[in-house]
Design a protein around this motif. Structure first.
Motif, PDB file in Angstrom:
ATOM      1  N   GLY A   1      55.272  39.052  57.327  1.00 41.58           N
ATOM      2  CA  GLY A   1      55.605  37.838  58.056  1.00 41.58           C
ATOM      3  C   GLY A   1      54.411  37.178  58.692  1.00 41.58           C
ATOM      4  O   GLY A   1      54.510  36.066  59.210  1.00 41.58           O
ATOM      5  N   VAL A   2      53.266  37.846  58.670  1.00 42.50           N
ATOM      6  CA  VAL A   2      52.016  37.273  59.182  1.00 42.50           C
ATOM      7  C   VAL A   2      51.053  37.171  58.006  1.00 42.50           C
ATOM      8  O   VAL A   2      50.743  38.165  57.360  1.00 42.50           O
ATOM      9  N   GLY A   3      50.581  35.960  57.713  1.00 41.30           N
ATOM     10  CA  GLY A   3      49.706  35.760  56.568  1.00 41.30           C
ATOM     11  C   GLY A   3      50.476  35.265  55.367  1.00 41.30           C
ATOM     12  O   GLY A   3      51.578  34.701  55.486  1.00 41.30           O
ATOM     13  N   LEU A   4      49.931  35.450  54.168  1.00 38.59           N
ATOM     14  CA  LEU A   4      50.614  35.016  52.949  1.00 38.59           C
ATOM     15  C   LEU A   4      51.915  35.792  52.773  1.00 38.59           C
ATOM     16  O   LEU A   4      51.979  36.991  53.076  1.00 38.59           O
ATOM     17  N   PRO A   5      52.960  35.144  52.276  1.00 43.62           N
ATOM     18  CA  PRO A   5      54.263  35.811  52.117  1.00 43.62           C
ATOM     19  C   PRO A   5      54.171  37.084  51.289  1.00 43.62           C
ATOM     20  O   PRO A   5      53.603  37.104  50.196  1.00 43.62           O
ATOM     21  N   GLY A   6      54.696  38.175  51.853  1.00 47.32           N
ATOM     22  CA  GLY A   6      54.779  39.437  51.143  1.00 47.32           C
ATOM     23  C   GLY A   6      53.534  40.296  51.167  1.00 47.32           C
ATOM     24  O   GLY A   6      53.579  41.451  50.738  1.00 47.32           O
ATOM     25  N   VAL A   7      52.421  39.772  51.671  1.00 57.53           N
ATOM     26  CA  VAL A   7      51.158  40.502  51.598  1.00 57.53           C
ATOM     27  C   VAL A   7      50.921  41.377  52.830  1.00 57.53           C
ATOM     28  O   VAL A   7      50.317  42.445  52.743  1.00 57.53           O
ATOM     29  N   GLY A   8      51.412  40.954  53.985  1.00 56.75           N
ATOM     30  CA  GLY A   8      51.080  41.639  55.231  1.00 56.75           C
ATOM     31  C   GLY A   8      51.705  42.997  55.415  1.00 56.75           C
ATOM     32  O   GLY A   8      51.217  43.815  56.207  1.00 56.75           O
ATOM     33  N   GLU A   9      52.794  43.284  54.687  1.00 53.70           N
ATOM     34  CA  GLU A   9      53.469  44.565  54.847  1.00 53.70           C
ATOM     35  C   GLU A   9      52.517  45.718  54.533  1.00 53.70           C
ATOM     36  O   GLU A   9      51.806  45.708  53.530  1.00 53.70           O
ATOM     37  N   GLY A  10      52.490  46.709  55.423  1.00 51.88           N
ATOM     38  CA  GLY A  10      51.636  47.869  55.223  1.00 51.88           C
ATOM     39  C   GLY A  10      50.253  47.744  55.812  1.00 51.88           C
ATOM     40  O   GLY A  10      49.459  48.684  55.752  1.00 51.88           O
ATOM     41  N   ASP A  11      49.923  46.583  56.381  1.00 50.79           N
ATOM     42  CA  ASP A  11      48.623  46.434  57.030  1.00 50.79           C
ATOM     43  C   ASP A  11      48.618  47.275  58.300  1.00 50.79           C
ATOM     44  O   ASP A  11      49.637  47.767  58.763  1.00 50.79           O
ATOM     45  N   GLY A  12      47.467  47.403  58.883  1.00 52.21           N
ATOM     46  CA  GLY A  12      47.292  48.232  60.072  1.00 52.21           C
ATOM     47  C   GLY A  12      45.935  48.884  60.008  1.00 52.21           C
ATOM     48  O   GLY A  12      44.982  48.313  59.473  1.00 52.21           O
ATOM     49  N   ILE A  13      45.806  50.075  60.526  1.00 45.15           N
ATOM     50  CA  ILE A  13      44.541  50.805  60.522  1.00 45.15           C
ATOM     51  C   ILE A  13      44.790  52.146  59.856  1.00 45.15           C
ATOM     52  O   ILE A  13      45.600  52.953  60.320  1.00 45.15           O
TER      53      ILE A  13
END
Length: 629
Positions: free
Chosen positions: A180-192
């Motif tokens: 939901g943050v950034g390009l659609p579908g890409v942000g899932e799983g981000d973090g450190i």
């Protein structure tokens, strides 16, 4: 690195003590002998290495007499402290048999921090203006769904901050970037995250760990080596690489609440180190044979005929020189499935810039995701990933390989220039698709061989800001005497995996030291001048060093060899700058920058560092060539 809105470490604390802590001492230009306790998974002998502008030799010289005999007869010089196969200690006598590999991924998002609301939107916490949510380590308040009850720090009126490393001081995290943050579908799983690969062949075992942090000092690496030993994990050599993420935790101590307060959290240090040990241990338990290895690279500048490499990267310091190579190395098991894919590219992960307060791997998240799962575009064709975990390695990103200020146009035709997750996702997916192309055109290796070697050495530190930070606890580092001057111990290593040869560098190497390009051959961006005509203090290119440059020397004349640099490998000592263009401010050296493009000098060990790296690299390369027979 970035501080004060510009690249840097933030050692401006020295401004308060200019009279005593910021003098110029350019006479200290040598590095001396190795000291330190023996540990597992690292250089283990007490050899010495002396390198400097006046002495470009490198190797062990303490008379302890370890000699190499693996490559056919006696090595004509002094071998590195650690080398596999054939180390005199007997830990890795042979590399016979198939290459084994496994990888593991662990989240290293800090376990304890409280969130806040950045009312000014500037990324800097203002106690008189911004609100923090006094909900404790789990960030759950009584009205939140799933609230388990009060936890540590909840309701105590004290803001438990976890500082982001990079850019300005006092940038606490407010949460984790996600879908939901950034390009659609890409942000899932981000973090450190922290990603480990273990390679084993015969008696030799290597672990390579990459962490989504801004930098990791060698003392932390040594702590992980000790913890591996205590956990019973047999590892002959450990490399820990920080990807230089400017949206991850401050693992160095440079970006705390103010100039004179460290941002390093010992509890978080324990957390990520434990995750490293766990990931390596898991990978050891899951080792399986490598049936084949695919190694390839592509030139990023060839994808955009108008902008060239400037669609994803720019150089903010004259001369404009970049390494446009996107590299990929995929290890495949007997079922044809990906064990791990190693990725190489050189650009600061700082695309979302200084106003962001969400934990993120910046563009590297989308890059890794693309290689693993495939790309996601709104209208453009999508690529399919190769599965398995991807481990990203930052190359020669110093001086200043950055996406800040870059105008990127993605395959959907969308253009982004200002800092945003949409821009980071666009760059990450573009470079990720390049990495997939590199695999498509790569060479298939059926029986890859593993070799590695390492050398520690003492290093004089000229930068009085660094010494001030070490002496006053802003940075955790032991100062030692090096021939009557103040210094530290660091290390370098060389790793061969099939045709892939990687050399670790303890900092941010300027790309011209890796590829040359002083003749304009490495601009890779149509219309961009080698030197900005408006530069008031341009580099004297006639005084630039001649080749062969580092990557060519790493390849050692083998056209089939793929050379990579592991920047920030087992240490982070700032920028590594060609000595001919190392220019300090006349009155405030290492504190203020000279006219022109000379910010990086304020965050460098000193002008001798490039020569030290070159000499240590040459010694490792020479031994590697002998060891390979």
């Amino acid at each position: 690195m970035q501080t004060r809105g510009k690249q840097g470490w933030g050692l401006a604390a020295c401004a308060l003590l200019l009279a005593t802590a910021c003098g110029d001492d350019t006479s200290a230009t040598t590095a001396g002998s190795t000291t330190g306790a023996t540990t597992t998974a690292g250089p283990t002998s007490n050899g010495s290495s002396t390198v400097g502008p006046a002495d470009t030799t490198a190797g062990s010289s303490d008379g302890s007499g370890s000699s190499g005999t693996t490559g056919g007869g006696e090595y004509p010089g002094t071998p590195p402290e650690l080398h596999c196969p054939g180390d005199p200690s007997g830990i890795c006598d042979s590399t016979e048999g198939p290459l084994m590999a496994a990888a593991a991924v662990r989240s290293i998002v800090p376990e304890c921090y409280e969130s806040w609301t950045d009312l000014a939107g500037d990324g800097t916490y203002d106690a008189g203006e911004d609100d923090f949510l006094d909900c404790g380590c789990d960030r759950l308040c009584p009205a939140d769904r799933g609230y388990p009850g009060a936890d540590e720090g909840e309701g105590d009126g004290v803001f438990q901050r976890a500082f982001i490393g990079g850019f300005q001081h006092n940038r606490p995290a407010s949460g984790v970037r996600g879908d939901g943050v950034g390009l659609p579908g890409v942000g899932e799983g981000d973090g450190i995250s922290l990603r480990a690969v273990v390679l084993e062949q015969g008696d030799a075992r290597l672990a390579l760990v990459a962490a989504d942090t801004v930098g990791i000092f060698r003392p932390d690496v040594e702590l992980v080596r000790t913890a591996l030993q205590e956990a019973g994990h047999d590892v002959d050599f450990l490399v820990i690489h920080a990807i230089h993420d400017h949206e991850g935790p401050d693992t160095m101590g440079l970006w705390g609440p103010d100039l004179l307060t460290s941002g390093y959290d010992p509890a978080y240090g324990e957390q990520w180190r434990a995750a490293a040990v766990d990931a390596v241990g898991t990978a050891i338990g899951e080792l399986r044979p490598v049936a084949s290895m695919i190694v390839g690279n592509v030139d990023a500048s060839t994808y955009d005929p108008v902008a060239g490499v400037a669609n994803v990267l720019r150089d903010s310091r004259d001369p404009w020189i970049v390494d446009p190579t996107v590299g990929a190395a995929r290890l495949v098991d007997e079922r044809g499935e990906t064990i791990v894919t190693l990725l190489s590219w050189a650009c600061h992960p700082e695309t979302v810039a200084d106003e962001n307060t969400l934990w993120s791997a910046d563009y590297i998240h989308a890059l890794r995701r693309t290689v693993e799962q495939g790309s996601i575009w709104s209208t453009a064709p999508e690529r399919t990933g190769v599965g398995g975990p991807a481990i990203f390695i930052s190359g020669a990103l110093g001086g200043m390989m950055t996406s800040l200020g870059v105008q990127v146009t993605n395959p959907d035709g969308q253009t982004y220039q200002s800092a945003s997750f949409e821009k980071a996702d666009s760059i990450g997916q573009i470079v990720g698709e390049m990495a997939l192309d590199a695999l498509d055109v790569g060479e298939v290796i059926e029986d890859p061989q593993l070799r590695f070697m390492a050398q520690s050495f003492e290093l004089v530190v000229d930068n009085t800001n660094f010494i001030f930070a070490f002496e006053n606890g802003l940075l955790e580092r032991e100062i030692i005497d090096v021939g009557g001057q103040q210094g530290i111990v660091t290390e370098m290593a060389l790793i061969d995996v099939g045709p892939l040869r990687m050399i670790t560098v303890p900092g941010e190497l300027l790309p011209e030291l890796a590829v040359g390009g002083y003749d304009g051959s490495h601009v890779h961006a149509p219309g961009v001048p080698l030197v900005d005509p408006a530069n008031p203090n341009p580099p004297d290119l006639d005084a630039a060093p001649v080749g062969p440059y580092l990557l060519e020397r790493v390849a050692a004349g083998d056209r089939l060899r793929t050379p990579w640099i592991i920047g920030l490998g087992n240490d982070e000592l700032g920028y590594i700058i060609p000595e001919y263009d190392f220019i300090l401010h006349d009155l405030l050296p290492y504190f203020d920058e000279a006219d022109g493009d000379h910010y990086e000098e304020t965050n460098s060990v000193g002008p001798h560092m490039a020569g030290v790296v070159d000499a240590q690299a040459d010694a490792l390369i020479d031994f590697a060539e002998w060891l390979a027979g």
